[in-house]
Scaffold this motif. Structure first.
Motif, PDB file in Angstrom:
ATOM      1  N   UNK A 195      -5.813   1.870  -2.599  1.00  0.00           N
ATOM      2  CA  UNK A 195      -4.599   1.987  -2.809  1.00  0.00           C
ATOM      3  C   UNK A 195      -3.755   2.286  -1.358  1.00  0.00           C
ATOM      4  N   UNK A 196      -4.632   2.651  -0.082  1.00  0.00           N
ATOM      5  CA  UNK A 196      -4.210   2.983   0.662  1.00  0.00           C
ATOM      6  C   UNK A 196      -4.843   2.080   2.052  1.00  0.00           C
ATOM      7  N   UNK A 197      -4.250   1.683   3.127  1.00  0.00           N
ATOM      8  CA  UNK A 197      -4.699   0.911   4.248  1.00  0.00           C
ATOM      9  C   UNK A 197      -4.074   1.121   5.347  1.00  0.00           C
ATOM     10  N   UNK A 198      -4.090   0.253   6.423  1.00  0.00           N
ATOM     11  CA  UNK A 198      -3.525   0.801   7.907  1.00  0.00           C
ATOM     12  C   UNK A 198      -1.941   0.594   7.463  1.00  0.00           C
ATOM     13  N   UNK A 199      -1.647  -0.107   6.713  1.00  0.00           N
ATOM     14  CA  UNK A 199       0.015  -0.453   6.465  1.00  0.00           C
ATOM     15  C   UNK A 199       0.565   0.835   5.864  1.00  0.00           C
ATOM     16  N   UNK A 200      -0.206   1.771   5.437  1.00  0.00           N
ATOM     17  CA  UNK A 200       0.298   3.115   4.911  1.00  0.00           C
ATOM     18  C   UNK A 200       0.748   3.799   5.939  1.00  0.00           C
TER      19      UNK A 200
ATOM     20  N   UNK B  49       0.836  -1.152  -0.005  1.00  0.00           N
ATOM     21  CA  UNK B  49       0.126   0.100  -0.005  1.00  0.00           C
ATOM     22  C   UNK B  49       0.911   1.226   0.088  1.00  0.00           C
ATOM     23  N   UNK B  50       0.446   2.112  -0.793  1.00  0.00           N
ATOM     24  CA  UNK B  50       1.007   3.358  -0.880  1.00  0.00           C
ATOM     25  C   UNK B  50       1.256   3.948   0.464  1.00  0.00           C
ATOM     26  N   UNK B  51       2.610   4.774   0.634  1.00  0.00           N
ATOM     27  CA  UNK B  51       2.649   5.776   1.711  1.00  0.00           C
ATOM     28  C   UNK B  51       1.946   7.041   1.795  1.00  0.00           C
ATOM     29  N   UNK B  52       1.849   7.627   2.652  1.00  0.00           N
ATOM     30  CA  UNK B  52       1.381   8.931   2.564  1.00  0.00           C
ATOM     31  C   UNK B  52       2.432  10.177   2.122  1.00  0.00           C
ATOM     32  N   UNK B  53       1.927  11.082   1.455  1.00  0.00           N
ATOM     33  CA  UNK B  53       2.930  12.196   1.026  1.00  0.00           C
ATOM     34  C   UNK B  53       2.666  13.286   2.292  1.00  0.00           C
ATOM     35  N   UNK B  54       3.723  14.037   2.361  1.00  0.00           N
ATOM     36  CA  UNK B  54       3.703  15.073   3.624  1.00  0.00           C
ATOM     37  C   UNK B  54       2.521  16.008   3.477  1.00  0.00           C
ATOM     38  N   UNK B  55       2.110  16.258   2.172  1.00  0.00           N
ATOM     39  CA  UNK B  55       0.891  17.052   2.184  1.00  0.00           C
ATOM     40  C   UNK B  55      -0.317  16.459   2.331  1.00  0.00           C
ATOM     41  N   UNK B  56      -0.247  14.942   2.381  1.00  0.00           N
ATOM     42  CA  UNK B  56      -1.690  14.292   2.643  1.00  0.00           C
ATOM     43  C   UNK B  56      -1.503  13.964   4.271  1.00  0.00           C
ATOM     44  N   UNK B  57      -0.428  13.958   4.736  1.00  0.00           N
ATOM     45  CA  UNK B  57      -0.196  14.004   6.375  1.00  0.00           C
ATOM     46  C   UNK B  57      -0.742  15.063   6.805  1.00  0.00           C
ATOM     47  N   UNK B  58      -0.542  16.372   6.124  1.00  0.00           N
ATOM     48  CA  UNK B  58      -1.006  17.581   6.966  1.00  0.00           C
ATOM     49  C   UNK B  58      -2.439  17.668   6.735  1.00  0.00           C
ATOM     50  N   UNK B  59      -2.817  17.301   5.498  1.00  0.00           N
ATOM     51  CA  UNK B  59      -4.194  17.406   5.140  1.00  0.00           C
ATOM     52  C   UNK B  59      -5.177  16.448   6.442  1.00  0.00           C
ATOM     53  N   UNK B  60      -4.780  15.463   6.481  1.00  0.00           N
ATOM     54  CA  UNK B  60      -5.349  14.596   7.626  1.00  0.00           C
ATOM     55  C   UNK B  60      -5.333  15.157   8.894  1.00  0.00           C
ATOM     56  N   UNK B  61      -4.207  15.591   9.090  1.00  0.00           N
ATOM     57  CA  UNK B  61      -4.001  16.243  10.662  1.00  0.00           C
ATOM     58  C   UNK B  61      -4.736  17.471  10.881  1.00  0.00           C
ATOM     59  N   UNK B  62      -4.683  18.327   9.922  1.00  0.00           N
ATOM     60  CA  UNK B  62      -5.483  19.658   9.996  1.00  0.00           C
ATOM     61  C   UNK B  62      -6.721  19.390   9.934  1.00  0.00           C
ATOM     62  N   UNK B  63      -7.413  18.498   9.463  1.00  0.00           N
ATOM     63  CA  UNK B  63      -8.787  18.207   9.573  1.00  0.00           C
ATOM     64  C   UNK B  63      -9.188  17.531  10.848  1.00  0.00           C
ATOM     65  N   UNK B  64      -8.321  16.773  11.459  1.00  0.00           N
ATOM     66  CA  UNK B  64      -8.819  16.203  12.632  1.00  0.00           C
ATOM     67  C   UNK B  64      -8.782  17.458  13.804  1.00  0.00           C
ATOM     68  N   UNK B  65      -7.765  18.318  13.635  1.00  0.00           N
ATOM     69  CA  UNK B  65      -7.480  19.352  14.609  1.00  0.00           C
ATOM     70  C   UNK B  65      -8.880  20.191  14.590  1.00  0.00           C
ATOM     71  N   UNK B  66      -9.220  20.584  13.245  1.00  0.00           N
ATOM     72  CA  UNK B  66     -10.265  21.727  13.259  1.00  0.00           C
ATOM     73  C   UNK B  66     -11.561  20.941  13.943  1.00  0.00           C
ATOM     74  N   UNK B  67     -11.801  19.860  13.482  1.00  0.00           N
ATOM     75  CA  UNK B  67     -13.110  19.118  13.955  1.00  0.00           C
ATOM     76  C   UNK B  67     -12.881  18.633  15.463  1.00  0.00           C
ATOM     77  N   UNK B  68     -11.812  18.963  16.043  1.00  0.00           N
ATOM     78  CA  UNK B  68     -11.538  18.482  17.731  1.00  0.00           C
ATOM     79  C   UNK B  68     -11.591  16.943  17.737  1.00  0.00           C
ATOM     80  N   UNK B  69     -11.381  16.262  16.914  1.00  0.00           N
ATOM     81  CA  UNK B  69     -11.336  14.797  17.010  1.00  0.00           C
ATOM     82  C   UNK B  69     -10.140  14.356  17.619  1.00  0.00           C
ATOM     83  N   UNK B  70     -10.108  14.557  19.084  1.00  0.00           N
ATOM     84  CA  UNK B  70      -8.832  14.395  20.031  1.00  0.00           C
ATOM     85  C   UNK B  70      -8.271  12.750  19.838  1.00  0.00           C
ATOM     86  N   UNK B  71      -9.233  12.143  19.992  1.00  0.00           N
ATOM     87  CA  UNK B  71      -8.697  10.608  19.898  1.00  0.00           C
ATOM     88  C   UNK B  71      -8.111  10.267  18.844  1.00  0.00           C
TER      89      UNK B  71
END
Length: 208
Positions: free
Chosen positions: A152-157, A23-45
């Protein structure tokens, strides 16, 4: 006299239309896209889980079984932790970045977790922590929310992302081998999808 020949229905391969293999690894831009989204919506866990998955490079079965005491020294999240891998029974160390330490600390305080508690307890009464299946569903949701192809992506990503970024920057196979807790360099080579001849040449240069 006409005879009819019965034709067995053609079986459809289980992997038809699916991407199999690494499975494909995440790009840096994708890491930040997910991270910022989780921060904005307050999904702490989810934010703590996401950051810890990236930093620890642990398999899902090891990640979901982490307890607070595995990564904390007293009331503080440690800069470095070590756990025994369930698959290999070998220890593996990992560093926790400042962002990960902060998100994990916030989650522990919000969830009122004790040292002996699992970091990611399950909401299901008969399960002490989230299962690998639950983790997979959570990960798929992250990818879906930023428009990544779920085939193309999964937990092993999550496990592959940081080692791949480190390898691309340093070309140091031995370091990535240690980070992943692989006993054989060949496993790391296959994991990163590197040509064997190129990998052996790089390893020889590193050892020189």
């Amino acid at each position: 006299m006409d005879t009819q020949t019965s034709v067995a229905p053609r079986r459809v391969p289980w992997n038809k239309g699916k991407l199999v293999g690494q499975k494909a690894p995440l790009r840096i831009s994708e890491i930040w896209a997910i991270r910022v989204r989780l921060e904005i919506y307050g999904r702490l866990r989810d934010l703590a889980l996401f950051n810890l998955a990236i930093d620890s490079k642990l398999r899902g079965c090891d990640l979901v079984r982490l307890r607070v005491l595995d990564i904390c020294h007293g009331a503080h999240v440690a800069h470095r932790a070590s756990v025994i891998q369930q698959k290999t029974k070998q220890p593996v160390q990992f560093e926790l970045t400042e962002g990960t330490r902060q998100s994990v600390s916030t989650w522990i305080a919000t969830a009122n977790l004790r040292n002996s508690d699992y970091l990611f307890p399950s909401r299901i009464a008969d399960s002490p922590h989230i299962s690998t299946r639950q983790y997979a569903r959570i990960v798929r949701q992250w990818f879906d929310e930023i428009g990544l192809d779920p085939t193309a992506y999964a937990t092993h990503t999550m496990r592959r992302t940081k080692p791949t970024l480190i390898y691309r920057r340093t070309k140091n196979l031995r370091a990535v081998q240690l980070l992943l807790g692989h006993t054989k360099l060949e496993s790391t080579v296959r994991y990163l999808g590197i040509e064997v001849d190129d990998a052996l040449e790089i390893a020889e240069q590193t050892d020189a």
